[in-house]
Scaffold this active site. Structure first.
Site, PDB file in Angstrom:
ATOM      1  N   SER A 607      42.937  45.867  44.325  1.00 24.03           N
ATOM      2  CA  SER A 607      42.966  47.125  43.594  1.00 24.03           C
ATOM      3  C   SER A 607      44.398  47.360  43.108  1.00 24.03           C
ATOM      4  O   SER A 607      44.930  46.524  42.387  1.00 24.03           O
ATOM      5  CB  SER A 607      42.433  48.257  44.471  1.00 24.03           C
ATOM      6  OG  SER A 607      42.105  49.376  43.694  1.00 24.03           O
ATOM      7  N   ASP A 687      32.169  45.511  39.333  1.00 23.24           N
ATOM      8  CA  ASP A 687      33.325  46.378  39.552  1.00 23.24           C
ATOM      9  C   ASP A 687      33.578  47.176  38.278  1.00 23.24           C
ATOM     10  O   ASP A 687      34.084  46.650  37.293  1.00 23.24           O
ATOM     11  CB  ASP A 687      34.555  45.546  39.907  1.00 23.24           C
ATOM     12  CG  ASP A 687      35.764  46.404  40.241  1.00 23.24           C
ATOM     13  OD1 ASP A 687      35.656  47.642  40.169  1.00 23.24           O
ATOM     14  OD2 ASP A 687      36.814  45.831  40.574  1.00 23.24           O
ATOM     15  N   HIS A 719      33.714  46.685  43.450  1.00 21.04           N
ATOM     16  CA  HIS A 719      35.137  46.736  43.776  1.00 21.04           C
ATOM     17  C   HIS A 719      35.411  46.175  45.164  1.00 21.04           C
ATOM     18  O   HIS A 719      36.514  45.732  45.450  1.00 21.04           O
ATOM     19  CB  HIS A 719      35.614  48.185  43.680  1.00 21.04           C
ATOM     20  CG  HIS A 719      37.089  48.342  43.496  1.00 21.04           C
ATOM     21  ND1 HIS A 719      37.785  47.759  42.454  1.00 21.04           N
ATOM     22  CD2 HIS A 719      38.018  49.016  44.226  1.00 21.04           C
ATOM     23  CE1 HIS A 719      39.071  48.079  42.550  1.00 21.04           C
ATOM     24  NE2 HIS A 719      39.229  48.835  43.618  1.00 21.04           N
TER      25      HIS A 719
END
Length: 745
Positions: A607, A687, A719
Site C-alpha cells: 500500500s 484491488d 488490496h
C-alpha cells in the site's frame, strides 16, 4: 514482558505481588501425605521435560493452525463470554467461523454449536436466555436464534431461522427491552418489500447482459463493483421470531415482515472495515442511533453523520455537527447520553478521533478527549448508575494507539482532565459487564507481536482501581508454546527535523549476536498507520524473521500513535520526511547493531509501503532487492483509478488538475531512469484502492529497463491477500525472492 509479569500487573500501572512458580510446592505435605507429594514431584518433573522440549521456527503452516478469536460478548449475568473464532483449512482453502463459549472468569473454552456451518457474531438477549447470530446455513446468510440456559451455558432446543431476506441479513443486535432485533441487509433503494428485491436479484442473475451503467461515484469500492444496492437497518419483532420453529424440510421465517427503518438511497451504515458497530439502540428500546453519509458525492466525502430515528419508524434527525466523520454511536446505560467518535476536519480519514458525548435532553455536545492527543479506537461505557450518595459519574474505557501499543484509558465526563493511561498492552474490542454499585469486569481482546488475539479480562472494584489483568481464553497457547519467537524490541533515533522517531526489531530464532544476519526492512501502509506490538496474518514480522533474518520496522513521520501533528506531517510530503526517517533509521540500526549485515538488506512494503518501495527504487541503491506490493507507481493515474477520492485529494492538496506539480513531485515513475534494484511486484486484480494497473506499469518499466524483476499477480484478490493458499504462495514467493538476493539462493 514475561507471562508472569503480564498476569500480575494492574492495567492502570500498579503492581501486585507475583507468586513464584515454585511456591505451589511448598505446602504440599500439609494434610495430603506422600501420595500427593509423589504426584506433585511427577508433575514438576514432567513440566521440566516439557520446558526442555526444543522449539521450532515459526512456519506458515503453524500460522494457519491458529484460531482467529473474535470480540468478547459477556452474558448479562457475567457468568459466560461468547465469541466467534475462525478456523483455517489450508488444503480446502477455506476459513470458517464457529461459536465458542468460556466461563467469564476463565477456564476451558468449548464450541457452543458443533456444526460445520459458518456462524459468527453471537449476541445475548437482555435477559440472557436467548441468543442470535449470523449463520450461513442458507445462502445468503441470515439471522438465527436459539434459547440459552444461563446456568449451564448451553443451547436449549433446536436453533431456528429469524430472517428470510432474499438479500440476506447480518449485524443483528437486540433492543435492550428484548422486544426487537435490528439487523442489516443490502437492498435496492427503489424496492419497498422483499418480493421486489427478490425479483431484481433474479433479473440480474438470469440476464445474459452483464454490463453496468454508472451515473455517479462510487461505481466500485475496495474489491467489488456496485450492485446498485444500499445497506439499510431493519427491525423485526424478537417475540414473533420465537413463534413456531423450523421443520426438517423448511426453516422458519420466524419474525414476520421486517421493517426498513432507514429507507432511501444512502448506506446505513456506510462501508467500514470492521470494528465497533455503527448503530445502537436506546436503553428503553424506543430509539435507534446510526451512522450514514448523505453528502452528494460520497467518493470525495468523509462526512459520516449520526442520526436518530424512532425504532417504530419516522423521520431521522441529525444530531452530529462536525464536517468530518462521526461514527459508532453508543447510548449510555442510563439513556441520558449518546457517545461517538468524531473527526473535526472534512476529507481527512486519519484526523484525530475524539470522543464526543451528546446530552440527549439538552442537545449539548462535549468533547471529553480535548486534552488528549491520540485517536480513540474501541470504547465502552461502564457504570450504569453511581452508588447511592456518590456523585454522578459516567466513565468511559477506551483504547488508543500510543508508541506501538494500544493501552486502555479511563476518562470521566465530569472531569476536565486527560484520560488515565493503563499499562502497555495491545487491546481492542472492549466490552464492559457492570453492576449499579460500581463493580464490573472489562473484557477485551489482546494481541502481541508473538501471539494473535485471545480474550482477557480485568475486574473493577472501583472505576479508577482494579485487579490484575488475566487471560480468559487460551485457544492458541499449546501451538505457540512449541514455536521459537523473539520479543519485539524498541529503539529511538533522531529522524527528519531532528525529531524522535521510534523503530522496532524482531530477531531470528536461535539468535547469536556474534553472527551476521541479513535484514528485512518492512515499510507500513496507510500511510497513517504504524508498526507495534500487534499481530498480523498478512505481514507477520515473526514469520519474516523465522528463516534467519533480522526484521526492522520504522514508524516514520505520518505514523499514528505519536500525536496528531506527527500524523499530519506526511500529507503533501510523501517522499520527504518519511524517506528521511527510513534512511536515518537504517543508518541507526547498521551503526548500533553489529550483527546486521548491511550488504544483505531487502526493503518490503505494501500500500503506502509499496509506494515507498517504488520511491526507494529511484532514490537509493543500498538494498539488494525490493518487494513492492499494491503500491502507487504513477500518482496521477492512481488518482483516476482509485475510488475513495477524498484520500488523494487530502494527501496531495486537491485533484491533479489543480495540484499537478505536487502529484508529479512525489510520483515514483518519474525517477525510473535511476532504477537499479531487483524488484518483485505483487498486485491483485480486485484491488480498487490501488488499481492493478499500477503494478503492471511498474513491472513493464522494470522489464524494459532490463532490471531483474518478477510479478506475482492474483486474479482473485483485492488490496489484501486473504485466501489461505494464495497467502501461502505469497509468503513463499516473497521469501524466495529475498533469499535469492540476500542469501545467494
Amino acid at each position: 514482558m514475561l507471562a508472569t509479569d503480564e498476569h500480575n500487573s494492574n492495567l492502570f500501572g500498579k503492581r501486585t505481588s507475583a507468586v513464584p512458580a515454585c511456591a505451589v510446592a511448598a505446602p504440599m505435605e500439609n494434610r495430603t501425605g506422600m501420595k500427593f507429594k509423589s504426584a506433585a514431584i511427577a508433575f514438576l518433573l514432567a513440566s521440566t521435560v516439557l520446558a526442555q522440549t526444543p522449539k521450532h521456527p515459526f512456519t506458515f503452516g503453524d500460522m494457519m493452525t491458529l484460531k482467529r478469536v473474535g470480540a468478547p460478548v459477556p452474558s448479562p449475568n457475567g457468568k459466560w463470554v461468547l465469541f466467534d473464532a475462525e478456523d483455517v483449512d489450508l488444503e480446502a482453502n477455506t476459513k470458517t467461523s464457529h461459536l465458542w463459549i468460556v466461563p467469564g472468569t476463565g477456564g476451558e473454552s468449548r464450541r457452543l454449536n458443533p456444526t460445520p456451518i459458518q456462524e459468527e457474531r453471537p449476541r445475548f438477549s437482555p435477559d440472557g436466555k436467548r441468543l442470535i447470530w449470523t449463520s450461513k446455513a442458507t445462502d445468503p446468510s441470515q439471522i438465527w436464534m436459539s434459547n440459552f440456559d444461563p446456568d449451564s451455558g448451553t443451547l436449549v432446543g433446536k436453533p431456528h431461522q429469524v430472517t428470510n431476506m432474499s438479500t440476506g441479513a447480518d449485524g443483528g443486535v437486540w433492543s435492550p427491552d428484548g422486544k426487537n432485533i435490528v439487523f442489516i441487509s443490502s437492498v435496492y433503494p427503489g424496492c419497498d418489500n422483499d418480493d421486489c428485491n427478490k425479483r431484481r436479484e433474479e433479473e440480474l442473475k438470469n440476464s445474459k447482459v452483464k454490463a453496468k451503467i454508472f451515473s455517479h461515484l462510487f461505481y466500485r469500492h475496495w474489491n467489488a463493483f456496485s450492485e446498485f444496492k444500499r445497506s439499510h437497518l431493519f427491525v423485526v419483532s424478537a417475540d414473533a421470531a420465537t413463534i413456531g420453529g423450523p421443520t426438517e424440510s423448511r426453516p422458519s421465517t420466524g419474525g414476520g415482515e421486517p421493517r426498513d427503518v432507514t429507507p432511501g438511497d444512502h448506506d446505513v451504515p456506510p462501508f467500514n472495515l470492521g470494528g465497533q458497530d455503527m448503530y445502537a439502540i436506546s436503553p428503553d428500546g424506543q430509539e435507534l442511533a446510526y451512522t450514514s453519509n448523505i453528502d452528494e458525492v460520497e467518493a470525495t466525502s468523509t462526512n459520516n453523520e449520526i442520526f436518530v430515528v424512532p425504532i417504530a419508524g419516522g423521520t431521522p434527525k441529525k444530531i452530529s455537527t462536525s464536517p468530518g466523520s462521526d461514527s459508532t454511536p453508543l447510548y449510555s446505560p442510563n439513556g441520558k447520553y449518546i457517545a461517538w467518535r468524531s473527526q473535526a476536519r472534512a476529507g481527512f480519514e486519519s484526523d484525530k478521533q475524539s470522543l464526543i458525548v451528546f446530552e440527549r435532553a439538552a442537545g449539548k455536545l462535549t468533547d471529553i478527549t480535548k486534552n488528549f492527543d491520540r485517536s480513540v479506537s474501541s470504547f465502552t461505557w461502564t457504570v450504569p448508575e453511581p452508588p447511592a450518595g456518590e456523585k454522578p459519574i459516567t466513565p468511559f474505557l477506551f483504547t488508543a494507539e500510543d508508541h506501538g501499543q494500544s493501552p486502555v484509558y479511563f476518562v470521566d465526563i465530569g472531569e476536565d482532565q486527560p484520560p488515565i493511561r493503563g499499562e502497555d498492552l495491545h487491546a481492542d474490542d472492549l466490552a464492559f459487564a457492570g453492576e449499579a454499585n460500581g463493580l464490573g469486569t472489562l473484557y477485551f481482546t489482546r494481541m502481541s507481536i508473538s501471539s494473535p488475539n485471545e480474550i482477557w479480562r480485568m475486574n473493577f472494584p472501583t472505576p479508577q482501581g482494579g485487579k490484575a489483568v488475566e487471560a480468559v481464553t487460551h485457544l492458541n497457547d499449546a501451538t505457540l508454546a512449541a514455536i521459537d519467537m523473539a520479543p519485539l524490541e524498541s529503539f529511538t533515533f533522531k529522524g527528519a527535523a531532528s525529531e524522535d522517531v521510534q523503530g522496532f526489531m524482531v530477531k531470528p530464532p536461535g539468535f547469536d549476536p556474534a553472527k551476521k544476519y541479513p535484514l528485512k526492512f518492512l515499510i507500513h501502509g496507510g500511510p497513517q498507520g504504524s508498526w507495534g506490538n500487534d499481530w498480523s496474518y498478512r505481514w507477520n514480522p515473526e514469520l519474516f524473521a523465522a528463516n534467519g533474518y533480522v526484521v526492522v520496522m520504522i514508524n516514520f513521520h505520518g505514523s499514528t500513535g505519536y500525536g496528531q501533528k506527527f500524523t499530519d506531517s506526511i500529507s503533501g510530503d510523501w517522499g520527504g520526511k518519511p524517506y528521511v526517517d527510513l534512511m536515518k533509521g537504517l543508518d541507526y540500526v547498521e551503526k548500533t547493531y553489529p550483527f546486521i549485515d548491511k550488504n544483505r538488506e531487502a526493503a518490503l512494503g505494501a500500500s503506502y509501503g509499496g509506494y515507498m518501495a517504488n520511491w526507494l527504487l529511484g532514490h537509493t541503491d543500498r538494498f539488494k532487492c525490493i518487494v513492492s506490493h499494491d503500491g502507487t507507481f504513477n500518482t496521477e493515474s492512481a488518482y483516476g483509478t482509485t475510488e475513495e477520492l477524498w484520500f488523494p485529494e487530502w494527501e496531495f492538496k486537491g485533484p491533479p488538475w489543480k495540484q499537478r506539480e505536487l502529484y508529479r513531485k512525489w510520483s515514483p515513475h518519474l525517477s525510473a531512469d535511476k532504477f537499479k534494484t531487483p524488484t518483485l511486484v505483487v498486485h491483485g486484480q480486485l484491488d480498487y484502492r490501488l488499481d492493478v494497473s499500477e503494478g503492471f506499469q511498474l513491472f513493464t518499466t522494470l522489464q524494459r529497463l532490463k532490471i531483474p524483476s518478477k510479478m506475482l499477480y492474483f486474479p482473485d484478490e483485492g488490496h489484501w491477500v486473504l485466501k489461505p493458499q494464495n497467502g501461502r504462495l505469497w509468503y513463499q514467493t516473497v521469501n524466495d525472492w529475498v533469499d535469492q538476493w540476500c542469501k545467494g539462493r
